[in-house]
Design an enzyme around this catalytic site. Structure first.
Site, PDB file in Angstrom:
ATOM      1  N   ASP A  29       0.859  -1.182   0.000  1.00 50.35           N
ATOM      2  CA  ASP A  29       0.000   0.000   0.000  1.00 50.35           C
ATOM      3  C   ASP A  29       0.901   1.241   0.000  1.00 50.35           C
ATOM      4  O   ASP A  29       1.871   1.324   0.760  1.00 50.35           O
ATOM      5  CB  ASP A  29      -0.907  -0.002   1.243  1.00 50.35           C
ATOM      6  CG  ASP A  29      -2.034   1.015   1.144  1.00 50.35           C
ATOM      7  OD1 ASP A  29      -3.190   0.598   1.127  1.00 50.35           O
ATOM      8  OD2 ASP A  29      -1.733   2.228   1.091  1.00 50.35           O
ATOM      9  N   ILE A  30       0.558   2.189  -0.863  1.00 53.13           N
ATOM     10  CA  ILE A  30       1.408   3.376  -1.035  1.00 53.13           C
ATOM     11  C   ILE A  30       1.380   4.287   0.203  1.00 53.13           C
ATOM     12  O   ILE A  30       2.321   5.055   0.436  1.00 53.13           O
ATOM     13  CB  ILE A  30       0.966   4.144  -2.317  1.00 53.13           C
ATOM     14  CG1 ILE A  30       2.085   4.995  -2.894  1.00 53.13           C
ATOM     15  CG2 ILE A  30      -0.286   4.964  -2.078  1.00 53.13           C
ATOM     16  CD1 ILE A  30       1.785   5.517  -4.287  1.00 53.13           C
ATOM     17  N   ASN A  85     -12.748  -3.232   2.618  1.00 51.50           N
ATOM     18  CA  ASN A  85     -13.806  -2.225   2.551  1.00 51.50           C
ATOM     19  C   ASN A  85     -14.665  -2.424   1.307  1.00 51.50           C
ATOM     20  O   ASN A  85     -14.133  -2.638   0.216  1.00 51.50           O
ATOM     21  CB  ASN A  85     -13.184  -0.821   2.517  1.00 51.50           C
ATOM     22  CG  ASN A  85     -12.311  -0.540   3.724  1.00 51.50           C
ATOM     23  OD1 ASN A  85     -12.643  -0.914   4.844  1.00 51.50           O
ATOM     24  ND2 ASN A  85     -11.173   0.103   3.504  1.00 51.50           N
ATOM     25  N   GLN A  92     -14.462   2.368   1.063  1.00 49.24           N
ATOM     26  CA  GLN A  92     -13.753   1.888  -0.126  1.00 49.24           C
ATOM     27  C   GLN A  92     -13.478   3.067  -1.048  1.00 49.24           C
ATOM     28  O   GLN A  92     -14.395   3.807  -1.417  1.00 49.24           O
ATOM     29  CB  GLN A  92     -14.575   0.826  -0.878  1.00 49.24           C
ATOM     30  CG  GLN A  92     -13.830   0.261  -2.084  1.00 49.24           C
ATOM     31  CD  GLN A  92     -14.564  -0.884  -2.774  1.00 49.24           C
ATOM     32  OE1 GLN A  92     -15.734  -1.155  -2.482  1.00 49.24           O
ATOM     33  NE2 GLN A  92     -13.880  -1.560  -3.676  1.00 49.24           N
ATOM     34  N   HIS A  98     -10.175  -5.589  -2.839  1.00 50.04           N
ATOM     35  CA  HIS A  98      -8.826  -5.818  -2.303  1.00 50.04           C
ATOM     36  C   HIS A  98      -8.893  -6.038  -0.802  1.00 50.04           C
ATOM     37  O   HIS A  98      -9.771  -5.503  -0.120  1.00 50.04           O
ATOM     38  CB  HIS A  98      -7.899  -4.634  -2.621  1.00 50.04           C
ATOM     39  CG  HIS A  98      -8.436  -3.308  -2.199  1.00 50.04           C
ATOM     40  ND1 HIS A  98      -9.373  -2.616  -2.940  1.00 50.04           N
ATOM     41  CD2 HIS A  98      -8.190  -2.545  -1.094  1.00 50.04           C
ATOM     42  CE1 HIS A  98      -9.669  -1.483  -2.316  1.00 50.04           C
ATOM     43  NE2 HIS A  98      -8.973  -1.422  -1.186  1.00 50.04           N
TER      44      HIS A  98
HETATM   45  P1  AMP Z   1      -9.675   1.306   0.194  1.00 50.33           P
HETATM   46  O1  AMP Z   1     -10.028   2.491   1.035  1.00 50.33           O
HETATM   47  O2  AMP Z   1      -9.965   0.009   0.902  1.00 50.33           O
HETATM   48  O3  AMP Z   1     -10.278   1.378  -1.197  1.00 50.33           O
HETATM   49  O4  AMP Z   1      -8.108   1.335   0.067  1.00 50.33           O
HETATM   50  C1  AMP Z   1      -7.413   1.792  -1.049  1.00 50.33           C
HETATM   51  C2  AMP Z   1      -5.946   1.749  -0.690  1.00 50.33           C
HETATM   52  O5  AMP Z   1      -5.195   1.865  -1.880  1.00 50.33           O
HETATM   53  C3  AMP Z   1      -5.483   2.870   0.240  1.00 50.33           C
HETATM   54  O6  AMP Z   1      -4.981   2.321   1.451  1.00 50.33           O
HETATM   55  C4  AMP Z   1      -4.400   3.589  -0.570  1.00 50.33           C
HETATM   56  O7  AMP Z   1      -3.313   3.995   0.224  1.00 50.33           O
HETATM   57  C5  AMP Z   1      -3.994   2.521  -1.569  1.00 50.33           C
HETATM   58  N1  AMP Z   1      -3.432   3.041  -2.817  1.00 50.33           N
HETATM   59  C6  AMP Z   1      -3.913   4.071  -3.558  1.00 50.33           C
HETATM   60  N2  AMP Z   1      -3.149   4.237  -4.655  1.00 50.33           N
HETATM   61  C7  AMP Z   1      -2.163   3.299  -4.591  1.00 50.33           C
HETATM   62  C8  AMP Z   1      -1.070   2.972  -5.430  1.00 50.33           C
HETATM   63  N3  AMP Z   1      -0.812   3.633  -6.569  1.00 50.33           N
HETATM   64  N4  AMP Z   1      -0.266   1.936  -5.057  1.00 50.33           N
HETATM   65  C9  AMP Z   1      -0.512   1.272  -3.914  1.00 50.33           C
HETATM   66  N5  AMP Z   1      -1.533   1.531  -3.092  1.00 50.33           N
HETATM   67  C10 AMP Z   1      -2.355   2.530  -3.413  1.00 50.33           C
END
Ligand code: AMP
Ligand code: ZN
Length: 134
Positions: A29-30, A85, A92, A98
């Protein structure tokens, strides 16, 4: 497909991939809750967990467990949260299903959301509503 995670699967957007096979990908996760926070997802584009077939859930969950074991083998990891989520109301942000696999440590400062209490008789009604929808 204009989906961030599909683009990561297709390698048109860079990520720190820690595992991948024919059906599943796992990458950092970024914006990690803690360092080592991994996202695990099916390569097929589906938005929510309910959209994923029973057949496609199993390989994803196997990788969730594999990542959990790898994280638990690190000396500085004492626990794991698995978070998933669905829909924006539940937080989400990326509409491609994911699982978050989040390493935890005693006293790392993160808290669970607080529990509430049922009114008299409310839990039985709620249980019945869920059972009748199954
Ligand atoms: P959610 O709120 O469950 O949809 O989580 C989305 C997750 O994706 C968040 O924790 C972000 O930090 C992560 N995210 C967003 N963009 C990227 C990316 N380019 N690479 C890796 N993780 C990401
Ligand atoms: Zn997608």
């Amino acid at each position: 497909m204009d989906c961030l995670f599909c683009k990561i699967c297709a390698k048109t957007i860079d990520s720190d991939i820690v595992y991948e096979d024919e059906k599943v990908i796992a990458f950092l996760d970024i914006n990690p809750v803690n360092p080592g926070h991994v996202l695990v997802l099916p390569k097929i584009h589906v938005e929510h967990l309910v959209d994923l077939s029973d057949e496609d859930i199993l390989p994803v969950m196997k990788v969730v467990k594999k990542i959990m074991k790898a994280l638990m083998s690190q000396s500085d990891v004492e626990g794991i949260n698995i978070l998933q989520n669905n829909y924006s109301a539940a937080g989400q942000v990326v509409p491609h299903v994911h699982f978050h696999v989040i390493p935890r440590k005693q006293g790392d400062g993160h808290r669970h959301w607080p529990g509430t209490a049922y009114q008299e008789g409310e839990s039985a009604i709620m249980a019945e509503r869920i059972k009748s929808a199954l």
